[in-house]
Design a protein around this motif. Structure first.
Motif, PDB file in Angstrom:
ATOM      1  N   LEU A   1      -6.086   3.933   1.100  1.00 17.43           N
ATOM      2  CA  LEU A   1      -5.817   2.872   0.017  1.00 17.43           C
ATOM      3  C   LEU A   1      -6.705   1.725   0.594  1.00 17.43           C
ATOM      4  O   LEU A   1      -6.554   0.999   1.647  1.00 17.43           O
TER       5      LEU A   1
ATOM      6  N   ALA B   1       0.618   4.021  -2.858  1.00 20.34           N
ATOM      7  CA  ALA B   1       0.189   5.459  -2.270  1.00 20.34           C
ATOM      8  C   ALA B   1       1.428   6.574  -2.993  1.00 20.34           C
ATOM      9  O   ALA B   1       1.070   7.382  -3.383  1.00 20.34           O
TER      10      ALA B   1
ATOM     11  N   SER C   1      -6.994   4.391  -9.127  1.00 19.05           N
ATOM     12  CA  SER C   1      -6.373   2.899  -8.886  1.00 19.05           C
ATOM     13  C   SER C   1      -5.096   2.549  -9.661  1.00 19.05           C
ATOM     14  O   SER C   1      -4.639   3.355 -10.584  1.00 19.05           O
TER      15      SER C   1
ATOM     16  N   ILE D   1      -5.387  -1.974  -6.495  1.00 16.43           N
ATOM     17  CA  ILE D   1      -5.645  -1.082  -5.235  1.00 16.43           C
ATOM     18  C   ILE D   1      -6.295   0.227  -5.830  1.00 16.43           C
ATOM     19  O   ILE D   1      -5.802   0.865  -6.572  1.00 16.43           O
ATOM     20  N   HIS D   2      -7.077   0.838  -4.898  1.00 12.97           N
ATOM     21  CA  HIS D   2      -7.773   2.282  -5.197  1.00 12.97           C
ATOM     22  C   HIS D   2      -7.888   2.878  -3.911  1.00 12.97           C
ATOM     23  O   HIS D   2      -7.783   2.291  -2.884  1.00 12.97           O
ATOM     24  N   VAL D   3      -8.286   4.320  -3.935  1.00 11.18           N
ATOM     25  CA  VAL D   3      -8.456   5.062  -3.098  1.00 11.18           C
ATOM     26  C   VAL D   3      -9.809   4.693  -2.370  1.00 11.18           C
ATOM     27  O   VAL D   3     -10.777   4.505  -3.317  1.00 11.18           O
TER      28      VAL D   3
ATOM     29  N   LEU E   1       0.831  -1.366  -0.196  1.00 14.60           N
ATOM     30  CA  LEU E   1       0.109  -0.003  -0.017  1.00 14.60           C
ATOM     31  C   LEU E   1       0.771   1.286   0.081  1.00 14.60           C
ATOM     32  O   LEU E   1       0.371   2.148  -0.617  1.00 14.60           O
TER      33      LEU E   1
END
Lengths: 157, 342
Positions: free
Chosen positions: B124, B114, B141, B132-134, B110
């Motif tokens: 995240l 980031a 992502s 992986i996305h906000v 992460l």
């Protein structure tokens, strides 16, 4: 003394030099590099080394390699067709019919011999067919179920 | 001469793991540059399924697809230390170690994401499908694969984690002798129905009904498979297997598979299993693992059922026809104990 032996291994013409007195299991594993038949007891009691010779199941540890000259030998290594698994392999995977897996190749070959001559066996015929194959993990039940399932799938196909 | 029916019951509390000087397991997790994760263990998988369960635990913790996780148990010389595959400890001890290692690796994953997305790592989330996305903004992502590649080639950062789980040595109280030898217990209850032939002494198990409490069944099919196979082994130990000779000469004893008795494919017993799930607080996602207790209750339940059928108490295993017949003779005949309510 070594002598040349020619046979069909899983459909391919195979030639190999064997020591006189060498057993088929040893020749398949060391001579041909086919590691699918397993060495269990070396005296024909466990069935882990079962292969088909002319379609019939034999414990390869007790077969003199020279006696398969000119014959057809099938092992688990030749069961699948590329990425396409044999119905027995699929049924074993889907039915969780293996734990440690050591008996599995022998089980598959005994089962294949059965289904090739009897496409819809009864439960007791399956039990009889694998009675020479020892399994210490599964309690046999998932294996018997998987063989019956494979027969069903093959019948439906 | 008659066939007698018997029913026997046994229940067990089974301790997970052991406490001889502490019981540690270690795991390492690292990513490849293309975003797959390797879990390195010295646990040995001899069919019980630690590779499958370890893979599930790591994938769940990392937040990546299970297909992208690979478990390597190749070499106990080069892998991180483990006490071993015994005492039904694998899922519990190693599972906890894997979760810790995967948690550390996830934090690094992460952080690397980031940096690429120029956001805060605490904002995240993973979608479990390789992205992986906000949180709340799926369009902001990056894929796990792109993150791993960036970490490796741009950021110079490892995505790796170390995990150890230790159940420390429990000292013995010098006054009471009390100690805590284990961290959690699994439970089972099992009923055997069988017949005893009072002419031949032969015992035939006809039915097994069992209930197992294993915490959470992390992989239900593997749990069931292990329970069925283990119960078979219990029947085998109770009635067949022995290295002792049946007659006084040692040389008359079994020396190979031809003479070492085991039930075969024709001797399987219908087994109905109820798996009860009560997730254990200190276990990986609550799973304690069935382990050795697959076989344990079968043996006393069979001994109890033989007693119920013909009144013979066998205090040594296996319960051979010879022992049953000697017991019947000593009692002056079969003494069925009857069944309450039957």
């Amino acid at each position: 003394m070594k002598s040349p032996v020619t046979f069909r291994l899983n459909g391919s013409e195979t030639a190999v030099f064997v020591d006189s007195g060498a057993n088929l299991l040893d020749v398949l594993r060391r001579g041909c590099g086919d590691l699918s038949p397993k060495y269990g007891c070396g005296q024909g009691s466990c069935g882990a080394c079962t292969v088909l010779i002319g379609g019939e199941p034999h414990v390869s540890c007790l077969v003199l390699a020279e006696t398969v000259a000119g014959r057809s030998v099938e092992t688990t290594g030749g069961l699948s067709n590329g990425p396409d698994l044999h119905p027995l392999q699929r049924a074993f995977i889907e039915g969780f019919a293996a734990q440690c897996g050591y008996c599995t190749p022998g089980m598959l070959m005994s089962a294949k011999a059965l289904l090739d001559r009897n496409p819809s066996p009864t439960r007791s015929e399956v039990e009889e067919a694998i009675s020479g194959n020892l399994c210490r993990c599964t309690g046999y039940e998932p294996i018997i179920d998987a063989i019956l399932e494979a027969a069903k799938q093959r019948g439906a196909a | 001469m008659a066939i007698h029916h018997g029913r026997g019951f046994a229940s067990i509390n089974y301790p997970i793991g052991m406490n001889l000087g502490g019981d540690p397991s270690q795991a390492l997790v690292h990513s490849t540059p293309d975003g797959k994760f390797k879990v390195t263990l010295s646990s040995i998988d001899l069919g019980q399924g630690i590779k499958s369960v370890g893979r599930q635990l790591a994938a769940e913790t990392l937040g990546v697809p299970v297909e992208d996780v690979f478990v390597d148990t190749a070499d106990s010389d080069t892998g991180p230390h483990d006490m071993g595959s015994f005492a039904s400890r694998g899922t519990h001890r190693m599972g906890n170690a894997i979760i810790r290692a995967a948690t550390e690796a996830r934090a690094q994953l992460l952080e690397a994401a980031a940096e690429e997305l120029e956001v805060d790592a605490s904002d995240l989330v993973t979608d479990g499908r390789g992205n992986i996305h906000v949180r709340g903004a799926p369009s902001r992502s990056i894929s796990v694969e792109a993150t791993a590649t960036a970490a490796q080639f741009n950021q110079g950062r490892t995505l790796a984690g170390r995990g150890i789980f230790l159940v420390p040595l429990s000292e013995v109280d010098s006054v009471t002798g009390e100690m805590t030898p284990v961290s959690s217990f699994a439970h089972a209850a099992l009923i055997i129905d069988l017949t005893v032939d009072d002419e031949t002494g032969e015992v035939e198990v006809q039915n097994i009904n069992s209930a197992y409490e294993v915490g959470r069944a992390l992989n239900p099919r593997l749990v069931e498979q292990q329970l069925i196979g283990g119960a078979w082994m219990g029947v085998s130990h109770a009635l067949y297997e022995t290295t002792e000779p049946n007659y006084p000469e040692r040389s008359h004893g079994p020396i190979d598979f031809n003479h070492y008795l085991q039930p075969g494919p024709g001797d399987t017993v219908p087994h109905h299993i109820s798996v009860l799930e009560r997730p254990a607080p200190d276990a990986p996602f609550g799973g304690k693992g069935p382990g050795e207790m697959c076989a344990n209750p079968v043996l006393p339940a069979i001994a109890n059922a033989v007693f119920n059928a013909v009144g013979v108490e066998c205090d040594s295993l296996p319960i051979t026809p010879e022992k049953v017949l000697r017991g019947i003779r000593a009692n002056g005949g079969a003494r069925p104990q009857g069944r309450p309510g039957a």
